[in-house]
Design a protein around this motif. Structure first.
Motif, PDB file in Angstrom:
ATOM      1  N   VAL A 148       0.833  -1.202   0.000  1.00  0.00           N
ATOM      2  CA  VAL A 148       0.000   0.000   0.000  1.00  0.00           C
ATOM      3  C   VAL A 148       0.867   1.251   0.000  1.00  0.00           C
ATOM      4  N   VAL A 149       1.909   1.242   0.833  1.00  0.00           N
ATOM      5  CA  VAL A 149       2.803   2.393   0.921  1.00  0.00           C
ATOM      6  C   VAL A 149       3.502   2.633  -0.418  1.00  0.00           C
ATOM      7  N   ALA A 150       3.992   1.560  -1.032  1.00  0.00           N
ATOM      8  CA  ALA A 150       4.673   1.700  -2.322  1.00  0.00           C
ATOM      9  C   ALA A 150       3.728   2.232  -3.385  1.00  0.00           C
ATOM     10  N   THR A 151       2.485   1.747  -3.376  1.00  0.00           N
ATOM     11  CA  THR A 151       1.505   2.193  -4.370  1.00  0.00           C
ATOM     12  C   THR A 151       1.162   3.659  -4.178  1.00  0.00           C
ATOM     13  N   THR A 152       0.940   4.064  -2.928  1.00  0.00           N
ATOM     14  CA  THR A 152       0.609   5.465  -2.667  1.00  0.00           C
ATOM     15  C   THR A 152       1.786   6.378  -2.966  1.00  0.00           C
ATOM     16  N   ALA A 153       2.984   5.898  -2.692  1.00  0.00           N
ATOM     17  CA  ALA A 153       4.167   6.710  -3.006  1.00  0.00           C
ATOM     18  C   ALA A 153       4.300   6.881  -4.508  1.00  0.00           C
ATOM     19  N   ALA A 154       4.052   5.795  -5.255  1.00  0.00           N
ATOM     20  CA  ALA A 154       4.113   5.873  -6.714  1.00  0.00           C
ATOM     21  C   ALA A 154       3.028   6.786  -7.266  1.00  0.00           C
ATOM     22  N   ALA A 155       1.918   6.883  -6.529  1.00  0.00           N
ATOM     23  CA  ALA A 155       0.811   7.728  -6.975  1.00  0.00           C
ATOM     24  C   ALA A 155       1.027   9.200  -6.637  1.00  0.00           C
ATOM     25  N   GLY A 156       2.108   9.487  -5.944  1.00  0.00           N
ATOM     26  CA  GLY A 156       2.416  10.882  -5.665  1.00  0.00           C
ATOM     27  C   GLY A 156       2.267  11.300  -4.227  1.00  0.00           C
ATOM     28  N   VAL A 157       1.821  10.384  -3.356  1.00  0.00           N
ATOM     29  CA  VAL A 157       1.661  10.750  -1.950  1.00  0.00           C
ATOM     30  C   VAL A 157       3.013  11.042  -1.318  1.00  0.00           C
ATOM     31  N   GLY A 158       4.039  10.332  -1.774  1.00  0.00           N
ATOM     32  CA  GLY A 158       5.369  10.590  -1.244  1.00  0.00           C
ATOM     33  C   GLY A 158       5.807  12.019  -1.503  1.00  0.00           C
ATOM     34  N   MET A 159       5.539  12.500  -2.704  1.00  0.00           N
ATOM     35  CA  MET A 159       5.875  13.885  -3.028  1.00  0.00           C
ATOM     36  C   MET A 159       5.043  14.850  -2.202  1.00  0.00           C
ATOM     37  N   LEU A 160       3.781  14.489  -1.936  1.00  0.00           N
ATOM     38  CA  LEU A 160       2.925  15.335  -1.108  1.00  0.00           C
ATOM     39  C   LEU A 160       3.500  15.488   0.287  1.00  0.00           C
ATOM     40  N   LEU A 161       3.987  14.368   0.854  1.00  0.00           N
ATOM     41  CA  LEU A 161       4.563  14.418   2.192  1.00  0.00           C
ATOM     42  C   LEU A 161       5.838  15.263   2.217  1.00  0.00           C
ATOM     43  N   GLN A 162       6.550  15.300   1.098  1.00  0.00           N
ATOM     44  CA  GLN A 162       7.770  16.091   1.054  1.00  0.00           C
ATOM     45  C   GLN A 162       7.483  17.579   0.880  1.00  0.00           C
ATOM     46  N   THR A 163       6.306  17.906   0.346  1.00  0.00           N
ATOM     47  CA  THR A 163       5.983  19.307   0.092  1.00  0.00           C
ATOM     48  C   THR A 163       4.988  19.887   1.093  1.00  0.00           C
ATOM     49  N   SER A 164       4.189  19.019   1.728  1.00  0.00           N
ATOM     50  CA  SER A 164       3.191  19.493   2.691  1.00  0.00           C
ATOM     51  C   SER A 164       3.667  19.208   4.112  1.00  0.00           C
ATOM     52  N   ALA A 165       4.016  20.258   4.836  1.00  0.00           N
ATOM     53  CA  ALA A 165       4.497  20.098   6.207  1.00  0.00           C
ATOM     54  C   ALA A 165       3.400  19.557   7.111  1.00  0.00           C
ATOM     55  N   VAL A 166       2.153  19.969   6.865  1.00  0.00           N
ATOM     56  CA  VAL A 166       1.033  19.536   7.714  1.00  0.00           C
ATOM     57  C   VAL A 166       0.780  18.042   7.539  1.00  0.00           C
ATOM     58  N   ALA A 167       0.731  17.591   6.283  1.00  0.00           N
ATOM     59  CA  ALA A 167       0.482  16.173   6.020  1.00  0.00           C
ATOM     60  C   ALA A 167       1.595  15.305   6.584  1.00  0.00           C
ATOM     61  N   PHE A 168       2.823  15.745   6.401  1.00  0.00           N
ATOM     62  CA  PHE A 168       3.948  14.961   6.903  1.00  0.00           C
ATOM     63  C   PHE A 168       3.947  14.919   8.426  1.00  0.00           C
ATOM     64  N   ALA A 169       3.667  16.057   9.070  1.00  0.00           N
ATOM     65  CA  ALA A 169       3.649  16.102  10.535  1.00  0.00           C
ATOM     66  C   ALA A 169       2.543  15.216  11.095  1.00  0.00           C
ATOM     67  N   ALA A 170       1.401  15.177  10.412  1.00  0.00           N
ATOM     68  CA  ALA A 170       0.284  14.353  10.879  1.00  0.00           C
ATOM     69  C   ALA A 170       0.641  12.866  10.826  1.00  0.00           C
ATOM     70  N   LEU A 171       1.197  12.435   9.693  1.00  0.00           N
ATOM     71  CA  LEU A 171       1.578  11.024   9.572  1.00  0.00           C
ATOM     72  C   LEU A 171       2.703  10.683  10.538  1.00  0.00           C
TER      73      LEU A 171
END
Length: 209
Positions: free
Chosen positions: A52-75
């Motif tokens: 699931v993590v690999a799929t979401t990262a491939a879908a762009g969630v990984g980039m979101l976590l690198q650019t969104s401080a709020v999303a990254f802090a929440a996770l």
């Protein structure tokens, strides 16, 4: 993908999966408390979480976590909190984690519970998403489903292999466990490591080094 390129990815996967982390520690703790066979359920859950993590990262969630401080802090907070929770449970556990599992231990930890525990550990670990968002692009030159399946299958296989090796190691050590005081110390040491891993996530940067 050439064989040499796949071997490079395989080596990176082996180094990553065999490095001590939340999934490895969970495999050790589970094996020592309920046995190697039951560890397979938590490892299966962890493997599904990796997919699931690999799929979401491939879908762009990984980039979101690198650019969104709020999303990254929440996770990051969610993952840290869950690891600390597991650490507190390990610290307070009365059963000796480094002794062979008792006959009734399997009834305490259900298959579903073990599976969900492994799944949650994988899903709430931001290091995994950052790893896949940083490493996968180096090998995914185009959006080929077959190539993605090969890479994720390789990583999952390495994950399961590492968990099996650590689980067998925990069982071997468990056969040498003697006194209750040593068992209690091992419980608290394992709990402290879980808590330490959880706290270390709070210092994790959204940009991998």
């Amino acid at each position: 993908m050439t064989t040499s390129t796949w071997l490079v990815f395989l080596l990176a996967s082996l180094v990553t999966t065999f490095s001590p982390g939340p999934g490895v520690l969970l495999a050790i703790s589970t094996s020592a408390s309920v046995g190697v066979r039951r560890t397979a359920y938590s490892s299966a859950g962890n493997a599904l979480g990796v997919v699931v993590v690999a799929t979401t990262a491939a879908a762009g969630v990984g980039m979101l976590l690198q650019t969104s401080a709020v999303a990254f802090a929440a996770l990051k907070a969610l993952g840290a909190g869950y690891l600390v929770y597991l650490g507190v449970r390990q610290w307070r556990r009365r059963a000796a984690p480094l002794q062979p599992a008792a006959a009734g231990a399997a009834t305490v930890a259900t298959r579903r519970g073990l599976f969900l525990r492994g799944l949650l550990v994988a899903l709430t670990n931001p290091k995994s998403i950052l790893f896949f968002s940083a490493v996968f692009p180096q090998f995914m030159h185009d959006n080929e489903p077959a190539l993605f399946a090969l890479l994720i299958s390789t990583f999952v296989a390495c994950t399961l292999l590492s968990h099996l090796c650590y689980a067998l190691l925990a069982r071997a050590i468990g056969k040498r466990a003697m006194s209750a005081s040593r068992a209690r110390l091992a419980n608290r040491a394992g709990g402290a490591v879980f808590i330490g891993l959880g706290c270390s996530l709070l210092t994790l940067s959204a940009r991998p080094a």
